[in-house]
Design an enzyme around this catalytic site. Sequence first.
Site, PDB file in Angstrom:
ATOM      1  N   GLU A 145       9.649   1.001  11.123  1.00  0.00           N
ATOM      2  CA  GLU A 145      10.624   2.079  10.968  1.00  0.00           C
ATOM      3  C   GLU A 145       9.847   3.369  11.143  1.00  0.00           C
ATOM      4  OE1 GLU A 145      12.257   5.133   9.730  1.00  0.00           O
ATOM      5  OE2 GLU A 145      12.284   4.307   7.700  1.00  0.00           O
ATOM      6  N   GLY A 185       6.419   4.828   9.013  1.00  0.00           N
ATOM      7  CA  GLY A 185       5.492   5.932   9.231  1.00  0.00           C
ATOM      8  C   GLY A 185       5.654   6.507  10.621  1.00  0.00           C
ATOM      9  N   SER A 186       4.593   7.085  11.128  1.00  0.00           N
ATOM     10  CA  SER A 186       4.660   7.769  12.415  1.00  0.00           C
ATOM     11  C   SER A 186       4.708   6.782  13.575  1.00  0.00           C
ATOM     12  CB  SER A 186       3.447   8.687  12.582  1.00  0.00           C
ATOM     13  OG  SER A 186       2.271   7.920  12.795  1.00  0.00           O
ATOM     14  N   THR A 187       5.275   7.241  14.681  1.00  0.00           N
ATOM     15  CA  THR A 187       5.336   6.420  15.890  1.00  0.00           C
ATOM     16  C   THR A 187       3.937   6.123  16.407  1.00  0.00           C
ATOM     17  OG1 THR A 187       7.514   7.286  16.478  1.00  0.00           O
ATOM     18  CG2 THR A 187       6.194   6.369  18.264  1.00  0.00           C
ATOM     19  N   GLU A 188       3.026   7.088  16.278  1.00  0.00           N
ATOM     20  CA  GLU A 188       1.667   6.873  16.773  1.00  0.00           C
ATOM     21  C   GLU A 188       0.997   5.711  16.048  1.00  0.00           C
ATOM     22  OE1 GLU A 188       3.151  10.710  17.824  1.00  0.00           O
ATOM     23  OE2 GLU A 188       2.940   9.780  15.839  1.00  0.00           O
ATOM     24  N   LYS A 223       0.837  -1.196   0.000  1.00  0.00           N
ATOM     25  CA  LYS A 223       0.000   0.000   0.000  1.00  0.00           C
ATOM     26  C   LYS A 223       0.875   1.250   0.000  1.00  0.00           C
ATOM     27  CE  LYS A 223      -3.017   2.934   2.708  1.00  0.00           C
ATOM     28  NZ  LYS A 223      -2.132   4.074   2.370  1.00  0.00           N
ATOM     29  N   GLY A 270       2.596   3.361  14.440  1.00  0.00           N
ATOM     30  CA  GLY A 270       3.364   2.169  14.786  1.00  0.00           C
ATOM     31  C   GLY A 270       2.847   1.514  16.055  1.00  0.00           C
ATOM     32  N   CYS A 291      12.633  11.022   8.127  1.00  0.00           N
ATOM     33  CA  CYS A 291      12.585  10.514   9.503  1.00  0.00           C
ATOM     34  C   CYS A 291      13.926  10.638  10.208  1.00  0.00           C
ATOM     35  CB  CYS A 291      12.110   9.062   9.509  1.00  0.00           C
ATOM     36  SG  CYS A 291      13.014   7.992   8.378  1.00  0.00           S
ATOM     37  N   GLU A 323       8.889  15.376  16.636  1.00  0.00           N
ATOM     38  CA  GLU A 323       9.344  15.270  15.255  1.00  0.00           C
ATOM     39  C   GLU A 323       8.544  16.262  14.411  1.00  0.00           C
ATOM     40  OE1 GLU A 323      10.325  11.807  11.981  1.00  0.00           O
ATOM     41  OE2 GLU A 323       8.476  11.649  13.138  1.00  0.00           O
TER      42      GLU A 323
END
Length: 796
Positions: A265, A243-246, A191, A248, A299, A396
Amino acid sequence: MPTIKEILQTMDYGPAPESTKEANAWLDQHGRRFGLFIDGAWSEAATTFATSNPADGSELAQVTQATGDDVERAVQAARRAQPGWVALGGQGRARVMYSLARLLQKHARLFAVLETLDNGKTIRETRDADLPLAARHFYHHAGWAALQAEEFADYRAVGVVGQIVPWNFPLLMLAWKIAPALAAGNTVVFKPAEFTPLTALLFAEICQQAGVPAGVVNIVTGDGAVGEAIVNHPGIDKLAFTGSTEVGRIIRKATAGTGKKLSLELGGKSPFIVFDDADLDAAVEGLVDSIWFNQGQVCCAGSRLLVQESSYERFIAKVKARMQNLRVGSPLDKSNDIGALVDPIQQQRIHALVESARTEGCEVWQPACEAPSAGAWYLPTLITGASTSAAVAQAEIFGPVLVAMSFRTPSEAVQLANNTVYGLAACVWSESISLALDVAPQIKAGVVWINTANQFDAACGFGGYKESGFGREGGKEGMYEYLTPLSEDARPAAPLVADKGRVKASEEANLATAPFAIDRTAKLYIGGKQARPDGAYSRAINGANGAFLADVGEGNRKDIRNAVEAAHKASGWSRATAHNRAQVLYYIAENLAIRADEFAQRIAAQTGAKEAAREVQASIERLFYWAAWCDKYDGAAHQPPMHGITVALNEPVGVIGIVCPNENPLLGFISLVAPALALGNRVVAVPSEAHPLSATDLYQVLDTSDLPGGALNIVTGSASELARTLASHGDVDAVWRHDGSAEGCAEVERLSSDSLKRTWVGGAKGRDWFDAKQACGRTVLQHASQVKNVWIPYGV
């Protein structure tokens, strides 16, 4: 008459626009309307959404919003295709991947222009960085496919892989993920980001041209709901997300207990450290590449500038002068440095964070230039005067915003560099290679660049520590992410139950007078000392025949807290030489061997196992085995296409919480604790809940074996309660759970999402602890270590 200097000062770059003719022709060829690529064929475009040019807001094309049914079709197609893709063999897969690499090169300009149109980054970046590196990944991993039978003989493909990427490097992220997956024999449901799907759709076309079998690569477009459908699909064997930590965290929770392999990552807040002996002009150019590359939407961007105090004012002046010369404008102009942000939403977020810094009293500086009126733009920005806890110093920003601070000493630089929840990358600038190589290992980041910035190569792993995620992309370590050890397939469906036998009368008599009988209440072992449990509760342990053997302390949350604190104080164990750690493990093995009969009696009394002596002997051998690995698990020196090397260091994870199995209470304990210690980790171990005395009996062995206090801490009690505490603890870096509890393992994975700590769980399946293939080897070493890649250019 003007001087030469005055003439040079008035000179400027003329416009050098890149033609969009071929890219627009390709879009027009498809009627600027795209379906999904599933099972080697294109679907009709149904419900669609617009993808736009960030530089001017104009619509480029309409792209299909996939549904849950579309994801189902893609997963089924990938599942059908996977056996045939494996059967094609490594050489066959390599040929297809070589073809993909060549086609990427053949159509490089089309891909580059299309990427710039869809993403907003400058054509110089897509042309000179993204495309060559994307092709390099397919070439490199084609080589791994050809070598798989030899280099990964004990592994197999994971199966069907779901991959989700962000919008900042659309094609490059595709190559990073699809290339190793295909090389290993997996099939893919991919995706692309909602904002930037076009180069993924063009890649689908070259998959057809390259002869990629139907179903091997499937591309589904859409918003976050499509990603959610991929994450939650039971037919996906592995997920790879950037992508974002949130997000993740959400994925980690969603996959808890499913058995899906996972690599994440995520975000970063990377330090850019400049010592006073650095080549300041070179460091400024490195800083430009680090923070203003791709408009700072990277990132690993060096968004935290740390400059030694004696050079701070001079360096900041040079940075401002260089910022004044950055060219902001059309990303299709080859003379421009700063392109457009991907979307107005991103522009608004960056603006809000910068204004919060201004409100807090920080100085916000921007060069005197204007951005185009149409599209999403943000000028390069420098913030000074921020505190270490300010939002702009911790969050970030993901934009062209640099936050600068000063430091006095190398130790303070390291402390500031590590003052973040992230750990993705760092830059160190110094003319003293000794200083640089001393600082680099101390920084908690997966990648460190010395006197350079933003270097990448397919042969060198990339990935982070802490809340920057886990797993690696690129290099051999990246290949392991898409492989499963064959030994995992041989694991028993449930924990093995030992054959029972009656304890001999002589052994029962010996137990009454054995040293273990002197104190029949086993305490906890924290910081190298026996400690009473905080709650002052104990639990009776009865033997296989029902007779009382001893009481053990009932550890609680505070005991875990004390054990974790003791483990952190024992950081010297991580800094000890591998030779020294080996000697300690050898010593533990020798001291255990001296008391082998006593430990065998204890195992027999607890479990009734017939082969207690065999378990003790296997435990001794296991200690010798991991002692042997201490100074054998070497890193690697990669030779990327640069004038220098990249050193891959195998570093300890940190503090590992280990919940041990109930079966084979001594061997299971040793098999998990010893490799963690061997690689320099400190351990908080929860021994077998049912049979903990084999672990508590080790206290005297540990006390006489030179193991530093705090390197190994043992807390007895409820496996589920203590595992829950370990998984929730912010200062525990990883949790292993192998007690056969499916629900408990799922809980560990779910709770670990808060700090994104690494986990290694056994699920409901068992493990034959006597079988070296299931209990030893490189797979265990990989769980007990993390790879840091340090880039060291020559002659800089």
